[in-house]
Write an enzyme that holds these catalytic residues in place. Structure first.
Site, PDB file in Angstrom:
ATOM      1  N   CYS A 135      18.090  40.409  36.198  1.00 46.99           N
ATOM      2  CA  CYS A 135      17.418  40.158  35.010  1.00 46.99           C
ATOM      3  C   CYS A 135      16.663  41.671  35.215  1.00 46.99           C
ATOM      4  O   CYS A 135      16.220  43.036  35.200  1.00 46.99           O
ATOM      5  CB  CYS A 135      16.739  39.695  34.488  1.00 46.99           C
ATOM      6  SG  CYS A 135      16.054  38.318  36.114  1.00 46.99           S
ATOM      7  N   HIS A 190      11.919  34.630  35.652  1.00 49.64           N
ATOM      8  CA  HIS A 190      13.042  35.872  34.814  1.00 49.64           C
ATOM      9  C   HIS A 190      12.345  36.414  34.175  1.00 49.64           C
ATOM     10  O   HIS A 190      11.344  36.607  34.115  1.00 49.64           O
ATOM     11  CB  HIS A 190      13.615  34.927  33.832  1.00 49.64           C
ATOM     12  CG  HIS A 190      14.604  35.962  32.504  1.00 49.64           C
ATOM     13  ND1 HIS A 190      15.549  35.896  33.114  1.00 49.64           N
ATOM     14  CD2 HIS A 190      14.944  35.874  31.507  1.00 49.64           C
ATOM     15  CE1 HIS A 190      16.377  36.673  32.300  1.00 49.64           C
ATOM     16  NE2 HIS A 190      16.006  36.652  31.414  1.00 49.64           N
TER      17      HIS A 190
END
Length: 774
Positions: free
Chosen positions: A309, A728
């Protein structure tokens, strides 16, 4: 049907070492799911798209003279649209069972004769069978990324276990509480303790780390993660890293544990991290409320490859800059078709990603599953492009970005810009969009003499005001600040220990940064980090930005030097510091003197190497002493290795350029390339040849010292988690949609309209601002 081109030189059988690119075109993202499928070259096993605007299959045939291809096409079976695909929840990378999901179509073809061939022909049949059984290229990429990440350390290699405690495997529980899951056995004494609370891995009260602090027993094993073949979670609390114990079977036998009789009953740390990343929806109100899914040019998602990510968010933010995107799209149409080795060529894969993200051709709802809410049907998310070839190329010369571990998005951005510069020989260097000059002023507090230094940077780390107002669940709660307050603080003087070369005073000095020029695109990294108990910890300080995102940065400009100001003597020779690494260390909270001492000790290496050195030398009595001139003389190398000179000459630079650049950068090849490109007017001893002149980079200067310096916030790369290397990343990006400026959330393959930037307050990490004309 057969033809004269059906020979063993044109039809091969892949061995176990060859990669078979049978999922998508190696030059674009047209895949086996397209209407015409893809053509897999049966000589070298690279795929190309068939008859379309690019026709990369024919380009490959013309360049390599490989005419025999296998057209591969697949189509969803009607019933699969009702059911979602199985989500990968284990670390094991394996082929998904796709026979029940797709109908497959295979057709051998000769591109020169323009005829279909009989797949039953013996040579074709043997190649076909091997190709369809070969691992997919994307899976091979993931397997490679997960390999050799975890290594032994001195604590596991020198382990000397003593059987002070023999655990009862039939009734295991923590010595400090009644927990029976997430138990870690000390490999020094055998005591069982519960670990820290883990995502998807049960509870924990941290008694294992408490045991380490009390006993200094560093190595523990997660008891229920052990497999009969010796795989297990080993953690070293001294290193604060996962490790491997090469002698685990013997060490377990000390505690009367027969490894071969054990069965793994709990997820490993790596499996939990992968599951966390693949399942993390970032907790945004947009996803929870069912916000509008967006599709179209510039609105294409990227599939999470497992901890990728950071890459997806950074690339989405970069391609939101129109000039950058237009340049790479031009490279896609000009350089991409001429590339001889597309799977390993950086520029080819970068331009492939540009076309995939910007064209809108791949931005469409997934056909695999229809998502619904309780009240109304909703369009599903995209499948997302899988940028595994680009990720592989980025990891070729960087040990961290070649792994499947989470990485720092800002470090990735800085490294990416350096790779763009290194690969721009013979072409325009588009990374100059981010170039600007920084002036650093050092002022002696005693004699008031000053020293000025100027260096070029492609990003700026700025501090965040820390106004703690309380605590909640053991975490600090901080007063909200604005981005403008952070920018104001960035140009405030910072005190440091200093012995003046002029007046010999030890009263200290102040350092202050300002901008000599302003870039076209400004990348800001917010320093939300603090060092607590020798660990870098992220602080949840809310930073507010305006929805319009308009900022006037005139206050960052370097002020005229005071008339009559005396200058400090030059402390020559000066080392050419790795400024990017020093910025990253300062962002972690290290003083400038410690940063420079660490860079000096590690031969001007990267930030991670320097940080490890700092943690090992925190108690050194001279750690905070300013760098002495004699140390710089000693550090500056006069010997230039011939192999490094040759490496630079291979790039097209002259020998004189190579030797001078290596001398200036302490024999660092990558930084030597940057030095040459940043000194186009430098005079060298020998005259460059005409061939060398033709290889010079077209360097367009985008930065300017003119005012006003008006910017608009274009993108925010947000991070959720305690460390920049875990958690994330998503990106909030400003887009023009139907004539309106709106904020869009890019969360891997999920592209959603954002109602506000409220979510980015406590999570914003990298801010991309673009200069706007008056």
């Amino acid at each position: 049907m057969t033809c004269n081109h059906l020979t063993e030189s044109n039809v091969s059988i892949p061995n176990g070492y060859q990669t078979v690119y049978r999922e998508e075109c190696v030059r674009c993202f047209v895949s086996q799911d397209s209407e015409t499928g893809i053509d897999l070259c049966l000589a070298c096993f690279e795929s190309g798209c068939g008859p379309n605007e690019h026709n990369h299959s024919k380009i490959h045939c013309d360049r390599k003279q490989h005419p025999i291809v296998l057209n591969i096409r697949r189509k969803l079976k009607p019933e699969t649209c009702e059911e979602p695909l199985r989500k990968v929840t284990k670390l094991e990378i394996r082929e998904e069972s796709e026979e029940d999901i797709y109908d497959w179509f295979y057709q051998p073809h000769c591109l020169i004769c323009k005829i279909n061939l009989d797949i039953q022909q013996p040579l074709l049949s043997a190649s076909f069978e091997a190709v369809t059984k070969a691992p997919k290229a994307s899976n091979k990429s993931q397997v490679k990324a997960w390999e050799n990440e975890i290594v032994p350390c001195e604590h596991t290699l020198c382990l000397n276990p003593q059987a002070d405690h023999i655990p009862d495997l039939k009734d295991t529980k923590c010595f400090g509480c009644d927990l029976k899951d997430n138990l870690w056995m000390c490999m020094h004494c055998g005591i069982l303790s519960c670990g820290r609370k883990q995502y998807g891995g049960g509870g924990g009260n941290g008694h294992a780390i408490e045991h380490f602090k009390n006993s200094k027993h560093a190595v523990s094993v997660k008891l229920k993660s052990i497999t009969p073949d010796g795989h297990a979670d080993i953690y070293c609390y001294s290193c604060d890293e996962e490790r491997i114990d090469p002698y685990i079977e013997d060490h377990l036998a000390t505690f009367q544990i027969d490894m071969k009789k054990l069965n793994k009953t709990e997820k490993s740390l790596a499996e939990m991290q992968l599951e966390q990343n693949l399942n993390w929806d970032f907790g945004t109100s947009e996803e929870e409320s069912g916000a509008t899914r967006l599709f179209g040019p510039g609105l294409t998602g990227l599939k999470n490859l497992g901890n990728s990510c950071y890459l997806a968010s950074t690339m989405q933010a970069l391609f939101s800059i129109k000039e950058f995107a237009d340049f790479e799209l031009d490279m896609f149409n000009t350089c991409n078709p001429r590339c001889d080795h597309p799977t390993s060529n950086f520029q080819c894969q970068l331009s492939k990603l540009a076309e995939g993200l910007c064209s809108g051709k791949f931005s469409k709802p997934s056909g695999l599953v229809r998502q619904t809410t309780d009240s109304s049907p909703m369009l599903p998310f995209q499948d997302g492009l899988r940028p595994y070839m680009f990720k592989d190329v980025m990891g070729q010369d960087h040990p961290e970005f070649g792994t499947a571990q989470q990485q720092d998005a800002y470090e990735f951005l800085v490294y990416l810009l350096s790779v763009i510069r290194r690969n721009s020989i013979g072409n325009r260097d588009i990374s100059t969009l981010f170039d600007f000059d920084v002036e650093q002023k050092l002022l002696c507090l005693s004699c008031k003499r000053a020293r000025y230094s100027v260096f070029t940077s492609q990003g700026l780390t700025i501090p965040v005001p820390r106004k703690k107002i309380g605590e909640e669940n053991g975490e600090g709660v901080y007063e909200e600040v604005t981005l403008n307050e952070c920018l104001d603080l960035a140009v405030q003087p910072d005190s440091m220990e200093y012995t003046c070369e002029a007046c010999k005073s030890k009263q200290g000095a102040t350092t202050c940064l300002s901008l000599k020029t302003f870039p076209k695109v400004l990348a800001l990294q917010l320093n939300r980090f603090d060092i607590q108990a020798f660990q870098v910890k992220k602080l949840g300080i809310p930073v507010k930005v305006s929805e319009e995102g308009l900022y006037k940065l005139d206050n960052l400009v370097a002020k005229p030097r005071p008339e009559g100001e005396e200058l400090l003597p030059e402390a020559a020779p000066m080392i050419n510091w790795n400024e990017q690494a020093i910025e990253q260390l300062q962002a972690m909270g290290f003083p400038i003197a410690r940063c420079q001492r660490a860079m000096l000790a590690t031969n001007n290496a990267d930030a991670e190497t320097a940080m490890n050195w700092l943690f090992e030398h925190m108690e050194d009595p001279t750690i905070d002493n300013p760098i002495d001139v004699s140390e710089l003389r000693q550090a500056k190398s006069d010997t230039v290795p011939n192999d490094k000179v040759q490496s630079l000459c291979d790039f097209g630079f002259s020998e004189a350029q190579a030797k001078r650049a290596l001398t200036e950068t302490n024999n660092d090849v990558e930084r030597a390339v940057d030095w040459i490109l940043n000194h186009p007017d430098e005079k060298f001893d020998e005259t460059a040849s005409e061939a060398e002149k033709s290889m010079e980079v077209e360097k367009v200067k985008h930065d300017t010292d003119s005012l006003p310096a008006n910017y608009q916030l274009k993108a925010i790369i947000s991070h959720k988690g305690g460390s920049a290397h875990a958690g994330h990343y998503v990106a909030f990006i400003r887009k023009e949609i139907e004539g309106q400026s709106v904020w869009v959330l890019f969360n891997d393959e999920k592209i959603l309209k954002a109602s506000s930037l409220e979510e980015a307050k406590a999570t914003g990490y990298v801010y991309i601002l673009e200069r706007i004309d008056d």
